[in-house]
Design a protein around this motif. Structure first.
Motif, PDB file in Angstrom:
ATOM      1  N   GLY A 239      -0.204   5.214  10.553  1.00 65.92           N
ATOM      2  CA  GLY A 239       0.767   4.093  10.879  1.00 65.92           C
ATOM      3  C   GLY A 239       0.225   3.065  11.758  1.00 65.92           C
ATOM      4  O   GLY A 239       0.879   1.949  11.990  1.00 65.92           O
ATOM      5  N   ASP A 240      -1.078   3.073  11.866  1.00 64.75           N
ATOM      6  CA  ASP A 240      -1.886   1.997  12.686  1.00 64.75           C
ATOM      7  C   ASP A 240      -2.125   0.812  11.923  1.00 64.75           C
ATOM      8  O   ASP A 240      -2.321   0.841  10.748  1.00 64.75           O
TER       9      ASP A 240
ATOM     10  N   HIS B  24       0.697  -1.081  -0.125  1.00 63.84           N
ATOM     11  CA  HIS B  24       0.062   0.010   0.127  1.00 63.84           C
ATOM     12  C   HIS B  24       0.785   1.341   0.036  1.00 63.84           C
ATOM     13  O   HIS B  24       1.983   1.378   0.637  1.00 63.84           O
ATOM     14  N   GLY B  25       0.407   2.247  -0.728  1.00 63.42           N
ATOM     15  CA  GLY B  25       1.325   3.483  -0.753  1.00 63.42           C
ATOM     16  C   GLY B  25       0.874   4.549   0.378  1.00 63.42           C
ATOM     17  O   GLY B  25      -0.212   4.079   1.275  1.00 63.42           O
ATOM     18  N   THR B  26       1.498   5.585   0.338  1.00 69.77           N
ATOM     19  CA  THR B  26       1.260   6.495   1.559  1.00 69.77           C
ATOM     20  C   THR B  26      -0.155   7.088   1.194  1.00 69.77           C
ATOM     21  O   THR B  26      -0.822   7.018   2.602  1.00 69.77           O
ATOM     22  N   ALA B  27      -0.766   7.015   0.251  1.00 69.67           N
ATOM     23  CA  ALA B  27      -2.248   7.735   0.210  1.00 69.67           C
ATOM     24  C   ALA B  27      -3.262   6.658   0.868  1.00 69.67           C
ATOM     25  O   ALA B  27      -4.192   6.918   1.569  1.00 69.67           O
ATOM     26  N   GLU B  28      -2.978   5.153   0.518  1.00 69.32           N
ATOM     27  CA  GLU B  28      -3.671   4.191   0.909  1.00 69.32           C
ATOM     28  C   GLU B  28      -3.674   4.023   2.512  1.00 69.32           C
ATOM     29  O   GLU B  28      -4.565   3.892   3.360  1.00 69.32           O
ATOM     30  N   GLN B  29      -2.522   4.213   3.005  1.00 66.00           N
ATOM     31  CA  GLN B  29      -2.009   4.090   4.306  1.00 66.00           C
ATOM     32  C   GLN B  29      -2.885   5.144   5.306  1.00 66.00           C
ATOM     33  O   GLN B  29      -3.087   5.010   6.433  1.00 66.00           O
TER      34      GLN B  29
END
Length: 88
Positions: A77-78, A45-50
């Motif tokens: 980050g959860d 998963h990329g930053t946007a999805e995270q």
């Protein structure tokens, strides 16, 4: 064993014959909604999805076939993604 207990430890989208987590992958737990208790592979998963979450296709949500259940991390980050609702 009830359905909830059966679903625990299963990975969303995994093969029915091998539904468990795989070595070397990173998972988040889905909390609430139609996919409660499933694990989601977030390894790629990329930053946007995270940050914003994902819409996961499911037939058991409010909109039936073609609908999606939206899950997003509780906090940055959860590893628990909470259900935010269903969308068509």
């Amino acid at each position: 064993m009830d359905e909830t207990e059966f679903m625990r430890g299963r990975v969303y989208g995994a093969d029915h014959d091998d539904p468990g987590p795989r070595e070397g992958r990173v998972y988040a737990e889905l909390s609430g909604g139609p996919l409660d208790g499933l694990l989601l592979d977030v390894t790629d998963h990329g930053t946007a999805e995270q940050r914003h979450g994902v819409g996961l296709p499911t037939e058991i949500g409010r909109y039936g076939p073609g609908g999606r259940a939206v899950y997003a991390p509780r906090a940055a980050g959860d590893r628990v993604y909470e259900w935010r609702g269903d969308v068509p």
